[in-house]
Design a protein around this motif. Structure first.
Motif, PDB file in Angstrom:
ATOM      1  N   ASN A  87       0.812  -1.207   0.000  1.00 47.93           N
ATOM      2  CA  ASN A  87       0.000   0.000   0.000  1.00 47.93           C
ATOM      3  C   ASN A  87       0.848   1.260   0.000  1.00 47.93           C
ATOM      4  N   CYS A  88       2.058   1.189   0.575  1.00 50.30           N
ATOM      5  CA  CYS A  88       2.969   2.342   0.567  1.00 50.30           C
ATOM      6  C   CYS A  88       3.602   2.566  -0.799  1.00 50.30           C
ATOM      7  N   GLN A  92       0.807   3.094  -4.867  1.00 47.65           N
ATOM      8  CA  GLN A  92       1.093   4.461  -5.308  1.00 47.65           C
ATOM      9  C   GLN A  92       1.562   4.485  -6.755  1.00 47.65           C
ATOM     10  N   TYR A 141       8.941   6.981  -5.811  1.00 48.55           N
ATOM     11  CA  TYR A 141       8.226   5.778  -5.372  1.00 48.55           C
ATOM     12  C   TYR A 141       8.694   4.551  -6.145  1.00 48.55           C
ATOM     13  N   LEU A 181      10.513  -1.283   5.344  1.00 48.33           N
ATOM     14  CA  LEU A 181       9.539  -1.630   4.319  1.00 48.33           C
ATOM     15  C   LEU A 181       9.814  -3.014   3.727  1.00 48.33           C
ATOM     16  N   ALA A 320      -2.718   5.941   7.891  1.00 48.26           N
ATOM     17  CA  ALA A 320      -2.889   6.623   6.609  1.00 48.26           C
ATOM     18  C   ALA A 320      -4.040   7.614   6.664  1.00 48.26           C
ATOM     19  N   TYR A 352       4.966   4.978   7.339  1.00 46.54           N
ATOM     20  CA  TYR A 352       3.767   4.231   6.966  1.00 46.54           C
ATOM     21  C   TYR A 352       2.565   5.113   6.637  1.00 46.54           C
ATOM     22  N   LEU A 355       3.618   7.666   3.347  1.00 47.02           N
ATOM     23  CA  LEU A 355       3.810   7.104   2.011  1.00 47.02           C
ATOM     24  C   LEU A 355       2.512   6.551   1.447  1.00 47.02           C
ATOM     25  N   GLN A 356       1.609   6.100   2.298  1.00 46.86           N
ATOM     26  CA  GLN A 356       0.317   5.612   1.789  1.00 46.86           C
ATOM     27  C   GLN A 356      -0.522   6.736   1.184  1.00 46.86           C
TER      28      GLN A 356
END
Length: 511
Positions: A87-88, A92, A141, A181, A320, A352, A355-356
């Motif tokens: 999800n991070c 993205q 990313y 991560l 998030a 966490y 980045l989400q």
């Protein structure tokens, strides 16, 4: 002697600062009425509310039930399978953010033009800092995804399996984010230890978590000096012989002891992975919603470290969601939380939760006053930081140095300020508001703890008027109450014990 019936407050503060019309018009929640409606729904229909929020995230297997509550134990999103690292990063990239900067890192040392490696430094960092140039790295990313996948394969090659606890003891460098991560990607819980802690602290935490691998660095920079991280790990091994593998990042190039067979250079392992594996050979591991994500040790009021357990889905979703609403994050934002990742603030609101949301997260390696007291403000000026989240302790330290340091920097990029760590006194709040925020930036004063996982009480900046020294209102889904020692609710303006009466998704699952 009889105990006092309540707690008296000597703080009398009546100033209030509503958000500007321009800020509210662009905010995720724009009015007090919108906040009240969302909060009311989160309390009256919590399972429907959180199910709706959770469906914005990626699931390998949909959850079957939102909440299983057997007081005092809660399970959230029961039956679902997801992965925080996916999800991070992957999500993205799927949403078109692959070329957007995920981590913008600045090292503590600064370089003068003409010095060794200065050309590379100058390419990345063209703006002056008091006549010198800092080391800056940017990871998109897509680049961060590649590095995380490579290091996840490294961990697998070292024998790390799903459920194995990996200890991380590193300076605040991008590789720390990559390591955590990577652990999340393969379902290996991490235990991150603040780089200022001693060998005994490392050994205690390693032993308690039954960890056999430590990821560290030769050293880290702090106020111009090298913190001997590898030396501390070597000493910890004598106290915790269960450590069988040590991965070492070369950061400071200081002299270290080396044990063949046990010690491995980060760069060598990553080079091997680059030649022997394809990046896509490390898919994200589907993790049960209640699988252990990390253990984080906190001494709290006892003085003895306690390993706080946080699991996957509830923590992922709530960090998030709180980050998005409380910091009013937009895709173009450059956000900076000044906390070290060794603390829960760094877990939740450097990596966490941030980045989400697909924004840029700034990381700074060193001390706020190196080489001078304007370092924080230079970072904001140089990188055009929009959101700053820092501690009242730091704010009070800056106040003592005078406003000439921030006044010489351009802080006009800032649109939102935040505080975390301990209560902020009104005097410091007002200095932050005037000197750093230019009287235009809302301040989100946040209340939470390692045990809560995420922010519980805070203003939502487009909807709630702020007040110096007050965290104001509960976040949606949070039901606070002030009670006496017998657990009886108190009336308005009576002091007592703050308790949370209903479960929330990111709450700790055990110790």
């Amino acid at each position: 002697m009889s105990e006092p019936s309540g707690i008296d407050s000597i703080l009398q503060e009546n100033r209030k600062f509503p958000p500007s019309k321009a800020f509210s018009e662009r905010a995720h929640l724009k009015t007090r009425e919108q906040y009240e409606a969302q909060y009311r729904r989160s309390i009256e229909q919590p399972e429907a509310f959180w199910a709706e929020v959770a469906r914005e995230f990626h699931w390998f297997k949909p959850f079957e039930r939102v909440l299983e509550w057997k007081e005092p134990f809660a399970k959230w999103f029961v039956g679902g399978q997801t992965n925080v690292a996916y999800n991070c990063l992957d999500l993205q990239i799927e949403r078109g953010r692959g070329e957007h900067t995920a981590i913008l890192w600045e090292g503590e040392p600064v370089h003068r033009r003409g010095a060794e490696n200065a050309e590379k430094v100058l390419e990345d960092s063209p703006q002056r800092l008091g006549g010198e140039f800092p080391e800056v790295r940017r990871l998109t990313y897509r680049e961060l995804h590649r590095e995380v996948c490579k290091f996840a394969n490294v961990l697998k090659s070292l024998g790390v399996k799903k459920g194995d606890v990996v200890t991380i003891y590193m300076p605040l460098v991008p590789e720390l984010a990559i390591a955590m991560l990577a652990c999340a990607r393969i379902g290996a819980p991490h235990s991150i230890i603040f780089g200022g802690f001693s060998a005994v602290a490392i050994a205690d935490r390693v032993h308690d978590a039954a960890s056999k691998i430590v990821i560290t660095a030769d050293g880290g920079w702090r106020r111009g000096n090298i913190v001997p991280l590898k030396d501390n790990v070597d000493e910890a091994v004598t106290l915790a012989p269960e450590i069988k593998t040590v991965v070492v990042l070369k950061r400071c190039d200081n002299k270290i002891n080396w044990v063949p067979g046990r010690d491995h250079w980060w760069s060598d392992l990553m080079t091997d992975q680059g030649s022997g594996f394809r990046v896509q050979d490390c898919p994200a591991e589907p993790c049960d919603a209640e699988d252990l994500l990390f253990v984080l040790y906190t001494s709290g009021t006892t003085g003895k470290p306690k390993g706080i357990v946080h699991t996957t889905a509830g923590y992922m979703i709530y960090t998030a969601y709180t980050a998005r609403l409380i910091f009013d994050l937009k895709p173009e934002d450059t956000y900076w939380c000044t906390a070290d990742i060794g603390w829960v603030t760094g877990h939740s609101y450097v990596i966490y939760g941030i980045l989400q949301n697909g924004v840029t997260s700034v990381m700074y390696e060193g001390a706020p006053n190196h080489p001078g007291w304007d370092r924080f403000w230079r970072i904001i000026e140089r990188h055009k930081v929009n959101v700053l989240y820092t501690a009242p302790t730091a704010i009070r330290a800056f106040m003592r140095q005078g406003r000439e340091h921030p006044d010489r920097c351009d802080l006009s990029s800032l649109r939102l300020l935040g505080t975390v760590g301990e209560p902020i006194n009104p005097e410091a709040w007002m200095w932050y508001h005037r000197t750093i925020g230019g009287e235009r930036c809302p301040i989100v004063d946040t209340w939470w703890q390692t045990e809560t996982g995420m922010i519980l009480i805070t203003p939502l900046p487009g909807a709630i008027a702020t007040k110096p020294g007050s965290a104001t209102r509960p976040f949606p889904g949070v039901v606070p109450e002030v009670v006496n020692k017998q657990g009886q609710p108190l009336k308005a303006n009576e002091g007592g014990y703050l308790v949370i009466t209903k479960p929330w998704p990111a709450m700790l699952r055990g110790i």
